[in-house]
Design a protein around this motif. Structure first.
Motif, PDB file in Angstrom:
ATOM      1  N   UNK A  27      16.017  44.818  83.354  1.00 21.67           N
ATOM      2  CA  UNK A  27      15.398  43.606  83.901  1.00 21.67           C
ATOM      3  C   UNK A  27      14.959  43.811  85.344  1.00 21.67           C
ATOM      4  N   UNK A  28      15.776  44.513  86.127  1.00 19.49           N
ATOM      5  CA  UNK A  28      15.422  44.733  87.530  1.00 19.49           C
ATOM      6  C   UNK A  28      14.189  45.620  87.660  1.00 19.49           C
ATOM      7  N   UNK A  29      14.111  46.675  86.872  1.00 20.76           N
ATOM      8  CA  UNK A  29      12.930  47.537  86.917  1.00 20.76           C
ATOM      9  C   UNK A  29      11.690  46.811  86.403  1.00 20.76           C
ATOM     10  N   UNK A  36       2.346  38.443  85.312  1.00 19.59           N
ATOM     11  CA  UNK A  36       2.717  37.030  85.276  1.00 19.59           C
ATOM     12  C   UNK A  36       4.113  36.807  84.737  1.00 19.59           C
ATOM     13  N   UNK A  37       4.621  37.772  83.999  1.00 19.42           N
ATOM     14  CA  UNK A  37       5.955  37.635  83.438  1.00 19.42           C
ATOM     15  C   UNK A  37       6.331  38.845  82.609  1.00 19.42           C
ATOM     16  N   UNK A  38       7.571  38.831  82.156  1.00 15.76           N
ATOM     17  CA  UNK A  38       8.111  39.915  81.346  1.00 15.76           C
ATOM     18  C   UNK A  38       8.703  39.306  80.078  1.00 15.76           C
ATOM     19  N   UNK A  66      20.940  49.664  69.366  1.00 19.76           N
ATOM     20  CA  UNK A  66      21.915  50.009  70.407  1.00 19.76           C
ATOM     21  C   UNK A  66      22.093  48.912  71.442  1.00 19.76           C
ATOM     22  N   UNK A  67      21.527  47.736  71.197  1.00 19.46           N
ATOM     23  CA  UNK A  67      21.655  46.646  72.148  1.00 19.46           C
ATOM     24  C   UNK A  67      20.696  46.738  73.310  1.00 19.46           C
ATOM     25  N   UNK A  68      19.822  47.714  73.300  1.00 22.40           N
ATOM     26  CA  UNK A  68      18.838  47.865  74.363  1.00 22.40           C
ATOM     27  C   UNK A  68      17.662  46.932  74.147  1.00 22.40           C
ATOM     28  N   UNK A  69      16.544  47.236  74.710  1.00 22.21           N
ATOM     29  CA  UNK A  69      15.393  46.381  74.550  1.00 22.21           C
ATOM     30  C   UNK A  69      14.112  47.087  74.911  1.00 22.21           C
ATOM     31  N   UNK A  70      13.023  46.430  74.594  1.00 22.69           N
ATOM     32  CA  UNK A  70      11.686  46.919  74.900  1.00 22.69           C
ATOM     33  C   UNK A  70      11.035  45.840  75.737  1.00 22.69           C
ATOM     34  N   UNK A  71      10.614  46.177  76.942  1.00 21.88           N
ATOM     35  CA  UNK A  71      10.092  45.196  77.886  1.00 21.88           C
ATOM     36  C   UNK A  71       8.571  45.249  77.917  1.00 21.88           C
ATOM     37  N   UNK A  72       7.945  44.083  77.821  1.00 19.37           N
ATOM     38  CA  UNK A  72       6.487  43.965  77.870  1.00 19.37           C
ATOM     39  C   UNK A  72       6.108  43.114  79.070  1.00 19.37           C
TER      40      UNK A  72
END
Length: 57
Positions: A19-21, A32-34, A42-48
């Motif tokens: 989230x910080x990156x 405008x947003x993430x 694995x509990x991770x995520x993909x950030x757009x």
């Protein structure tokens, strides 16, 4: 150490770092947003990063 090889106690920290990156990327690229797509493996995520937002017609 690669992000995929972090020990279990550090997985929560990996999410926070993600989230910080993402926030830094949005600030630098004038986003405008993430949006975080959940990853069930694995509990991770993909950030757009959202660059433009319009109403659908």
């Amino acid at each position: 150490m690669a992000l995929t090889n972090w020990p279990k106690p550090m997985r929560r920290m990996r999410t926070v770092v993600g989230w910080e990156l993402s926030a830094v990327m949005a600030r630098i690229c004038n986003g405008l947003g993430i949006y975080r797509c959940p990853n069930r493996e694995d509990g991770g995520g993909f950030y757009l990063m959202l660059k433009s937002i319009n109403w659908a017609s």
